[in-house]
Design an enzyme around this catalytic site. Structure first.
Site, PDB file in Angstrom:
ATOM      1  CG  ASP A   1      -0.265   0.000   2.545  1.00  0.00           C
ATOM      2  OD1 ASP A   1       0.746  -0.712   2.679  1.00  0.00           O
ATOM      3  OD2 ASP A   1      -0.716   0.726   3.456  1.00  0.00           O
TER       4      ASP A   1
ATOM      5  CD  GLU B   1       4.317   0.535   6.717  1.00  0.00           C
ATOM      6  OE1 GLU B   1       5.162   0.802   7.598  1.00  0.00           O
ATOM      7  OE2 GLU B   1       3.915   1.408   5.920  1.00  0.00           O
TER       8      GLU B   1
HETATM    9 ZN    ZN Z   1       6.829   2.255   3.949  1.00  0.00          ZN
END
Ligand code: ZN
Length: 389
Positions: A76, A138
């Site tokens: 992401d 993340e």
């Molecule tokens: Zn990163």
């Protein structure tokens, strides 16, 4: 195998083209990676989120046996909203030996280099497994990787070590701060703003609490950092968003703010939240409850917990990464990564990847071609160690 060969830059171009902003599904990217690996005869395992719109990917190259080296990255990226880009963020654009695009640096660059090397690793024959571990979410608090690591621990022998390819300019990072983030909601009692004696003003209570957090931040700063390795050299605390109230002539019933702190490794990461909760329960809440029994409330809900990465001098991960990077030094960084989570599960881990963290999250994010090449060199040296030929 008749799989496709794609160099690191071309691979990065393909990965950047998927808008994997954390609020979106990452499945198009995951499908592409799975198809690519399939083409090389490598099976992938997917670990989906609750809604099924996002997935982690885990794939093992080489022998199915204990140990092996995890190459870890997140799929992401942060949003481009309200950022002034000179190029299309979803089209990798080369200018002056730099490759511009959202995620080029953080951290599709490392993922691209890892994927580009797959055919070579397979051709040379692996004597030790190399695992690809690509996560989702993340950037919104390292949320996805927890189920990925749980999957690895449950279904596979424990890997020997893990390399997280977040941007470090290919330096070896052996320690980073941890993050705890929270949302605090204040519920007060609405009243006409002329009748302050009967209302409980949620916004003003929140302001008091934020003031207390500010003081806590000062105290954490005063405690300092015994190692002297971090910038800044203390645990930081910050309130990021606040919303509340309806109109200037209504005593507000509602206020909510999101806050976080980033603790130094080796310090008690629970201490700040304990101190805050203690202040709320003992000093703030009793007066509110007296004024609006059964209505006034203050709740604090954890949003994310990312453990710090603790230095582990001489660990398998540190020793290998230093050798591959041709460096005798390790660095400390203040941003958090998934590395601390791997470490908590007993997998020695360091951070080492292409690009400069200063480029991350900004408009006109880029990774230099030189950094991608340095990463490929690093991974080729890894291949020299884990391959038969
Ligand atoms: Zn990163």
């Amino acid at each position: 195998m008749a799989g496709e060969k794609i160099d690191a830059t071309q691979m990065l171009r393909k990965l950047v083209a998927f808008d994997t902003t954390s609020r979106n599904s990452n499945l198009d990217l995951i499908d592409f990676v799975r198809g690519y690996l399939d083409g090389h005869g490598v099976k992938s395992e997917l670990v989906f989120d609750h809604g099924g719109a996002k997935a982690n990917l885990y794939a093992t190259l080489g022998p199915r046996e204990a140990g092996g080296i995890v190459l870890s990255g997140h799929t992401d990226v942060v949003p481009v909203d309200d950022q002034d880009w000179e190029t299309d963020p979803w089209t990798l654009t080369e200018r002056h030996n730099r490759l511009y695009g959202r995620g080029s640096c953080d951290m599709k660059g490392f993922v691209a280099c890892s994927l580009a090397l797959v055919p070579e690793l397979l051709e040379r024959g692996l004597k030790e497994p190399v695992h690809l571990a690509f996560s989702y979410d993340e950037e919104v608090g390292c949320l996805g990787v927890h189920s990925l690591i749980a999957h690895i621990i449950e279904h596979h022998p424990k890997p020997r070590l893990c390399l997280v390819g977040e941007p470090t300019m290919m330096g070896v990072v052996d320690t980073h701060k941890g993050i705890r983030s929270y949302v605090t909601t204040v519920t007060g009692l609405e009243a006409h703003s002329s009748q302050t004696q009967i209302g409980v003003n949620a916004v003003m209570v929140a302001a008091e609490l934020i003031n207390f957090l500010g003081q806590m931040g000062e105290d954490l700063k005063a405690q300092g950092d015994a190692t002297g390795r971090f910038t800044p050299p203390y645990t930081t605390l910050s309130v990021g968003t606040i919303e509340g109230g309806t109109a200037v002539n209504i005593i507000p019933r509602h206020c909510r703010f999101a806050w976080e702190y980033r603790s130094l490794p080796g310090t008690d990461a629970e201490a700040p939240i304990r101190r805050f909760e203690d202040h709320v329960t003992r000093r703030v809440l009793p007066a509110l409850e007296e004024k609006a029994p059964g209505i006034a409330a203050i709740t604090t809900v954890p949003r994310s917990v990312t453990p710090a990465l603790k230095p582990d001098p001489g660990s398998l991960a540190e020793t290998l990464a230093k050798a591959l990077a041709g460096s005798n030094e390790t660095q400390a960084v203040s941003y958090a990564t998934e590395a601390g989570i791997f470490q908590v599960h007993g997998i020695p881990t360091v951070v080492c990847g292409p690009g400069d963290i200063l480029q991350a999250h900004r408009p006109n994010e880029f990774v230099s071609i030189e950094q991608l090449e340095a990463c490929t060199t690093f991974l080729r040296r890894l291949a020299d160690r884990v391959c038969v030929a």
